[in-house]
Structures are given as C-alpha cells and as structure tokens.
Scaffold this active site. Structure first.
Site, mmCIF file in Angstrom:
data_model
loop_
_atom_site.group_PDB
_atom_site.id
_atom_site.type_symbol
_atom_site.label_atom_id
_atom_site.label_comp_id
_atom_site.label_asym_id
_atom_site.label_seq_id
_atom_site.Cartn_x
_atom_site.Cartn_y
_atom_site.Cartn_z
ATOM 1 N N ARG A 1 0.856 -1.217 0.138
ATOM 2 C CA ARG A 1 0.055 0.111 -0.147
ATOM 3 C C ARG A 1 0.830 1.288 0.089
ATOM 4 O O ARG A 1 1.877 1.231 0.767
ATOM 5 C CB ARG A 1 -0.999 0.261 1.189
ATOM 6 C CG ARG A 1 -1.907 -1.099 1.278
ATOM 7 C CD ARG A 1 -2.822 -0.948 2.395
ATOM 8 N NE ARG A 1 -3.588 -2.143 2.619
ATOM 9 C CZ ARG A 1 -4.394 -2.524 3.695
ATOM 10 N NH1 ARG A 1 -4.541 -1.570 4.561
ATOM 11 N NH2 ARG A 1 -5.102 -3.614 3.393
ATOM 12 N N ARG B 1 2.861 1.361 10.055
ATOM 13 C CA ARG B 1 2.440 1.442 8.730
ATOM 14 C C ARG B 1 3.396 1.534 7.813
ATOM 15 O O ARG B 1 4.227 2.565 7.660
ATOM 16 C CB ARG B 1 1.908 2.891 9.005
ATOM 17 C CG ARG B 1 0.812 3.471 7.926
ATOM 18 C CD ARG B 1 0.286 4.867 8.060
ATOM 19 N NE ARG B 1 -0.635 4.878 9.238
ATOM 20 C CZ ARG B 1 -1.908 4.675 9.274
ATOM 21 N NH1 ARG B 1 -2.581 4.296 8.021
ATOM 22 N NH2 ARG B 1 -2.582 4.622 10.340
ATOM 23 N N GLU C 1 -5.015 -0.456 16.035
ATOM 24 C CA GLU C 1 -5.673 -1.518 15.219
ATOM 25 C C GLU C 1 -4.881 -2.570 14.941
ATOM 26 O O GLU C 1 -3.720 -2.342 14.469
ATOM 27 C CB GLU C 1 -6.348 -0.772 13.854
ATOM 28 C CG GLU C 1 -6.864 -1.615 12.965
ATOM 29 C CD GLU C 1 -7.146 -1.109 11.467
ATOM 30 O OE1 GLU C 1 -7.263 -1.786 10.385
ATOM 31 O OE2 GLU C 1 -7.201 0.261 11.381
ATOM 32 N N SER D 1 -9.244 -5.668 11.167
ATOM 33 C CA SER D 1 -10.232 -4.961 10.748
ATOM 34 C C SER D 1 -11.452 -6.127 10.100
ATOM 35 O O SER D 1 -10.904 -6.645 9.159
ATOM 36 C CB SER D 1 -10.281 -3.918 9.662
ATOM 37 O OG SER D 1 -11.373 -3.218 9.537
ATOM 38 N N ARG E 1 2.043 -5.829 13.172
ATOM 39 C CA ARG E 1 1.357 -5.224 14.221
ATOM 40 C C ARG E 1 1.490 -6.366 15.278
ATOM 41 O O ARG E 1 1.529 -5.767 16.289
ATOM 42 C CB ARG E 1 0.041 -4.684 13.795
ATOM 43 C CG ARG E 1 0.150 -3.578 12.796
ATOM 44 C CD ARG E 1 -1.027 -3.056 12.628
ATOM 45 N NE ARG E 1 -0.851 -1.850 11.705
ATOM 46 C CZ ARG E 1 -1.721 -0.927 11.301
ATOM 47 N NH1 ARG E 1 -2.882 -0.823 12.071
ATOM 48 N NH2 ARG E 1 -1.678 0.081 10.322
#
Length: 426
Positions: free
Chosen positions: A266, A281, A353, A356, A395
């Site tokens: 991403r 990230r 987070e 999700s 994460r």
C-alpha cells in the site's frame, strides 16, 4: 456496488445513509441518467415491437398472395427501415447512458447497516468490549517496538531504506523467524476453525480491484505495474474474493471460508507523518486474511464469528485488546459494518488497530457478479462476502515486542508461540 433499483425506489433513504458517511455523495445525477435511460428504453421497446409487427404483417400479406412490389407492402417496408434506422441510433445512446450510470454507481460506497453507530469520524467509534487487562505490563520503562527490535538486532530500518525507500523494514535472524512463526501459528488456528487455506496471486488485474472496491476510488493508494494491467495486492481479500468472480455457486456449498497469508502493498497516500517508525504503517507488510462467502440471511452472524476467529489469535497470545464498532464516518468503502480489533501498545499507552473485520453484504458480490443458486428454485441470488485480518503480522510482532518486554532487555515469547519458534526468549 449498490443496487440501481434500490437507488431508484428509495432515493431518500439511500442519500441519508450516504450522508452519514465521511465524504460527499450525490445520487441525483444517477437518478437523472436513470430516468433518461428508462425513457429511452421504453421508446426503443415500442419501436422494436413496431419493427417486429411490420415484419409479421409484410410476411402475412405476401403469404396471402399480394405482390411484394405492391405499394402497400413497400410503404410498410419503408416504415420498417425507418424504424430500424432510429433503433440503430437509440441503441448506442442507451448503452452510453448505462455505462455512465455504472461508473457513477461504482463511485458510491456501501450503505451503513442499522447497527453501525452514527458518527463523523473515529472519535465516534463505539467500544464493544475489552479483553486481557490482566496481561497489560506494569513495567513503566517499555521501549517502543522498533527500539527494542534494533537493540536485539532483529529489525533494521536503515538497510531496508537503502534497498528500497522509507516505510520498509528488514527483519533479521530471530526477527524473521518470529514473523514466520506467527504466520504459521495464525494459519494453523484458522484452518482448525474450518478455513481452507489458499495461496493466491500477489498481482491482480484492474477488474479484480474494481470488484472488491479498491478501484476506481483508491487507485492512488495502490502500486501498479507500468507495463501491464496488473496491480500489487493491498490485501489478500482482493485475490481471494475474486477467485469466484463471475461464478454461480451451489447453495449447499455455502458457507465458504478461506484464509490466506500474503505480503500486502500500500502506498498509504496521505498518511505520512503518522507512524513513521516501526512496523505499524508500511508500504509492504505481511498479513493473514480471512474471507467468507455466505448466504444473505447469515452474514451478520458470520461477522460475529469472524471477529471471534480474529480474537482467538490475540487471546492465545495473551495480548490485551479491545473490540470497536466503527461509526459511519470511519467505515471502509465496501463495508456495511466493521469491527476493529485494537491491541494494546504499552510504549504509546493506547490501543492500535490490528484487525478489521467487515461485512460487505452484497456490495462486492454485485461488482464481482458472485451468485448462488438453491436447488429446485428458480433464479439466483448474490452471496454476501466478509473479510477480516487474522491478523496483521507486523503489528502482532510489535505488540509482542512491547507487551512481553522484560526489564533486562529481553523479550519473552508467548507460550502458545514457543512450539512454532523453538525458543522461549529473544
């Protein structure tokens, strides 16, 4: 993709639901084009019927013995030719209108469910529950995961930047082994829960990204191969969902559960300045994804089960977390309802987070044309698709490096993970 029939028949409801999301969406242009298209379709249908009628009349008259060159027949043929000429003009106009409508509808997000809390942004998300408060470390001197990772020699950012650019990391030695162990651990738990593992392509075509909702809206956040109609996947949700694109599934084969480990890519456009350090990230990261194809009547129950499958990983690792029901203003493009799992990161003193889990109902299935058919019944229905992280591997590693950090600078390995890693301490 929203159902054009729903937009046409319930415009006020659709607009209200869209207004509850972040961003501005206006369905009036769609309604105007839809009215034009339906009027054109009505005219075309009448003309086609007249064309068919003329052909039938001419055939009957000739069969009855009238000379084909008779003025009456010639007049009918002239009228028929005129009708066909008009039809040849109307058909491309109608096709163009349908294409314009389709493009506008593709730009609309899914409608939030009734059980999605109203809100403007993430501040309005609703906490559902917490788990593992007793596992929150009391050590006040916990280092951020990137610092302890560098001290242990298992994480290197500078060399990754040299090889690529910022927002990449290199895992070394026990760091790489820890990531591999986490992936194996997650896949093992999910397959034991009934998910069938797949290893999908990491490059997908434009149609695939459009089907799951990343295109056309989020093109700038994706990496595209310049010389091919191929994109690096942002999540395994894309290739796994598209495995069944354009297919009609048998109802007796539902539900279908898949899990997949893949690298994900991403651009994280617009997010610079946030989480610049560490594993939170990145442009490239590893993730285990869960994807479901289910009957419509079961999808919200299946969402709760999906969340439970993601929670099972965190509970087995004894990582403190909370479950949050996202508000309409924080909802993802394709989702009607989403739960985020947020893991506790001691160095920042907050939950972040890590998963999700979303129900897209028939939104993706319409775009991908994935249907199912019940034996003995006419017609088909769109399946409902769901997806969730189970979990984001980097994460999870960050959470372990912080929550299991010891005062002497070592990191304990969660007991459930030790058989996969073959060691107790980093």
């Amino acid at each position: 993709m929203l159902d054009i029939k729903q937009i046409r028949e319930n415009p006020q409801l659709v607009q209200e639901r869209l207004d509850s999301r972040s961003g501005k969406y206006d369905i009036e242009p769609i309604l105007q084009l839809d009215r034009q298209q339906r009027e054109l379709e009505g005219t075309r249908s009448q003309l086609q019927a007249r064309s068919n009628e003329i052909g039938k009349i001419v055939g009957q008259k000739i069969k009855s013995g009238i000379n084909p060159q008779d003025p009456e027949i010639q007049a009918l043929r002239d009228e028929g030719n005129s009708v066909k000429a008009t039809l040849s003009e109307l058909e491309p106009q109608e096709k163009d209108l349908k294409a314009k409508i389709a493009q506008l509808v593709l730009a609309l997000p899914n409608l939030p469910s009734d059980s999605t809390p109203l809100g403007k942004n993430e501040e309005d998300n609703v906490e559902v529950r917490r788990w593992g408060d007793e596992y929150i470390p009391q050590n006040p001197n916990i280092l951020p995961h990137w610092e302890i990772g560098e001290k242990l020699g298992i994480l290197n950012v500078e060399r990754a930047v040299k090889v690529a650019q910022s927002r990449f990391v290199t895992l070394i030695g026990a760091g790489a082994a820890l990531e591999r162990a986490l992936i194996q651990f997650m896949l093992s738990l999910h397959t034991q829960a009934g998910y069938v593992e797949v290893s999908p392509p990491l490059l997908v075509n434009t149609e695939s990204l459009t089907a799951t909702g990343q295109l056309p809206k989020f093109a700038e956040e994706s990496f595209k191969c310049a010389d091919d109609d191929l994109w690096l996947i942002p999540t395994a949700e894309v290739p796994v969902t598209n495995l069944y694109r354009g297919e009609i599934l048998a109802a007796e084969n539902l539900p279908i559960y898949h899990c997949a480990f893949t690298p994900c890519f991403r651009r994280e456009a617009g997010s610079y300045g946030r989480d610049m350090r560490g594993l939170i990230r990145l442009h490239q990261f590893n993730k285990v994804e869960m994807v479901k194809f289910v009957e419509p009547s079961t999808s919200f129950d299946e969402l709760e089960k999906l969340v439970g499958n993601a929670e099972a990983i965190l509970q087995a690792l004894k990582l403190p977390y909370r479950v949050v029901n996202l508000s309409t203003g924080d909802l993802g493009f394709a989702s009607t309802k989403t739960y985020d799992l947020e893991v506790w990161l001691p160095s920042s003193g907050k939950y972040r987070e890590i998963s999700s889990c979303s129900n897209t109902i028939d939104f993706q299935a319409r775009r991908a044309d994935i249907r199912f058919k019940e034996a003995g019944k006419k017609g088909t229905q769109f399946v409902h698709t769901l997806n969730g992280s189970g979990l984001a591997v980097g994460r999870t590693m960050a959470a372990i490096l912080e929550n299991y950090q010891q005062p002497d600078g070592t990191v304990r390995i969660p007991e459930a993970l030790q058989p996969y890693l073959g060691r107790e301490v980093l």
